[in-house]
Design a protein around this motif. Structure first.
Motif, short mmCIF file in Angstrom:
data_model
loop_
_atom_site.label_atom_id
_atom_site.label_comp_id
_atom_site.label_asym_id
_atom_site.label_seq_id
_atom_site.Cartn_x
_atom_site.Cartn_y
_atom_site.Cartn_z
N ASN A 75 27.15 12.05 7.27
CA ASN A 75 26.42 13.21 6.76
C ASN A 75 25.30 12.81 5.80
OD1 ASN A 75 28.02 15.15 8.15
ND2 ASN A 75 29.65 14.78 6.66
N LYS A 76 24.77 11.62 5.99
CA LYS A 76 23.73 11.10 5.10
C LYS A 76 22.39 11.02 5.83
CE LYS A 76 26.82 9.87 1.95
NZ LYS A 76 26.86 10.29 0.59
N ARG A 77 21.34 11.22 5.08
CA ARG A 77 19.99 10.97 5.61
C ARG A 77 19.58 9.58 5.19
NH1 ARG A 77 15.51 15.06 4.37
NH2 ARG A 77 14.51 13.85 6.00
N VAL A 78 19.17 8.78 6.16
CA VAL A 78 18.62 7.45 5.89
C VAL A 78 17.17 7.49 6.32
CG1 VAL A 78 18.80 4.97 6.28
CG2 VAL A 78 20.88 6.39 6.30
N VAL A 79 16.27 7.32 5.36
CA VAL A 79 14.85 7.47 5.61
C VAL A 79 14.14 6.15 5.34
CG1 VAL A 79 12.77 8.63 4.77
CG2 VAL A 79 14.92 9.90 4.93
N CYS A 80 13.26 5.76 6.26
CA CYS A 80 12.44 4.56 6.05
C CYS A 80 11.08 4.99 5.49
CB CYS A 80 12.26 3.81 7.35
SG CYS A 80 11.28 2.31 7.14
N LEU A 81 10.76 4.46 4.32
CA LEU A 81 9.49 4.79 3.66
C LEU A 81 8.34 3.90 4.11
CD1 LEU A 81 10.86 5.32 0.04
CD2 LEU A 81 10.25 7.09 1.70
N ASP A 82 8.62 2.85 4.87
CA ASP A 82 7.59 1.93 5.37
C ASP A 82 6.71 1.38 4.25
OD1 ASP A 82 8.10 1.69 8.16
OD2 ASP A 82 7.37 3.74 8.43
N ILE A 83 7.34 0.78 3.26
CA ILE A 83 6.62 0.17 2.15
C ILE A 83 6.88 -1.33 2.19
CG2 ILE A 83 6.32 0.06 -0.35
CD1 ILE A 83 7.34 2.98 -0.47
N PRO A 84 5.86 -2.13 2.53
CA PRO A 84 6.05 -3.58 2.61
C PRO A 84 6.25 -4.21 1.23
CG PRO A 84 3.74 -3.03 2.94
CD PRO A 84 4.49 -1.73 2.83
N ASP A 85 6.74 -5.43 1.25
CA ASP A 85 7.04 -6.15 0.01
C ASP A 85 5.76 -6.80 -0.53
OD1 ASP A 85 8.44 -7.22 -2.07
OD2 ASP A 85 9.51 -8.71 -0.89
N ASN A 86 4.78 -5.95 -0.85
CA ASN A 86 3.47 -6.42 -1.32
C ASN A 86 3.14 -5.98 -2.74
OD1 ASN A 86 3.16 -7.29 1.31
ND2 ASN A 86 1.82 -5.63 1.91
N TYR A 87 4.12 -5.45 -3.45
CA TYR A 87 3.82 -4.81 -4.73
C TYR A 87 4.69 -5.40 -5.85
CZ TYR A 87 1.75 -1.45 -1.57
OH TYR A 87 1.00 -0.88 -0.58
N ALA A 88 4.13 -5.36 -7.04
CA ALA A 88 4.88 -5.74 -8.23
C ALA A 88 5.71 -4.55 -8.70
CB ALA A 88 3.92 -6.19 -9.33
N ARG A 89 6.71 -4.83 -9.49
CA ARG A 89 7.53 -3.76 -10.06
C ARG A 89 6.65 -2.85 -10.92
NH1 ARG A 89 13.46 -4.44 -12.67
NH2 ARG A 89 13.75 -2.26 -13.26
N MET A 90 6.77 -1.55 -10.70
CA MET A 90 6.03 -0.51 -11.42
C MET A 90 4.51 -0.62 -11.25
SD MET A 90 8.34 1.52 -12.46
CE MET A 90 7.45 2.64 -13.54
N GLN A 91 4.06 -1.27 -10.20
CA GLN A 91 2.62 -1.34 -9.90
C GLN A 91 2.14 0.09 -9.60
OE1 GLN A 91 1.55 -4.34 -7.03
NE2 GLN A 91 -0.36 -3.31 -6.50
N PRO A 92 1.03 0.51 -10.23
CA PRO A 92 0.56 1.89 -10.04
C PRO A 92 0.41 2.31 -8.58
CG PRO A 92 -0.61 0.87 -11.85
CD PRO A 92 0.22 -0.21 -11.21
N GLU A 93 -0.07 1.42 -7.72
CA GLU A 93 -0.23 1.77 -6.31
C GLU A 93 1.14 2.03 -5.65
OE1 GLU A 93 -2.29 0.11 -2.21
OE2 GLU A 93 -2.37 -1.12 -4.00
N LEU A 94 2.15 1.24 -6.00
CA LEU A 94 3.50 1.44 -5.48
C LEU A 94 4.06 2.79 -5.95
CD1 LEU A 94 6.11 0.61 -4.06
CD2 LEU A 94 6.68 -0.78 -6.08
#
Length: 108
Positions: A75-94
């Motif tokens: 009964n869970k929704r599993v959603v793919c956000l399609d965000i590649p591993d190209n960002y730093a933690r808390m990067q404004p663009e991310l």
């Protein structure tokens, strides 16, 4: 209260950003975790059971979560956000990407 579980590989950049950003939203609890065994917070069955919505960053994450936790995902929704591993933690663009994509799948 809506419980969001953000999943990436290592729980060091993308999923902790999702956790931090969406934990600030009223009525939302958020946790970040990683699918790799050496992740800062590894994905577990307890986390899958806790979550209302599971938001993975890449298709490979969705595949691994779906295979390993198939019985817990009924009964869970599993959603793919399609965000590649190209960002730093808390990067404004991310942060912008997360804030644009997550509301498409979650009532905030």
């Amino acid at each position: 209260m809506t419980k969001l579980l953000f999943v990436c590989s290592e729980n060091r950049l993308r999923s902790p950003t999702g956790e931090e950003v969406f934990s600030a939203y009223p009525g939302v609890e958020a946790i970040g975790c990683g699918i790799n065994s050496d992740a800062d917070t590894p994905l577990s069955g307890d986390l899958v059971e806790w979550a209302d919505v599971i938001l993975v960053m890449e298709k490979t994450h969705k595949t691994k979560v779906s295979k390993k936790y198939k019985t817990l995902l009924k009964n869970k929704r599993v959603v793919c956000l399609d965000i590649p591993d190209n960002y730093a933690r808390m990067q404004p663009e991310l942060i912008r990407i997360l804030e644009n994509r997550v509301p498409k799948y979650v009532q905030l």
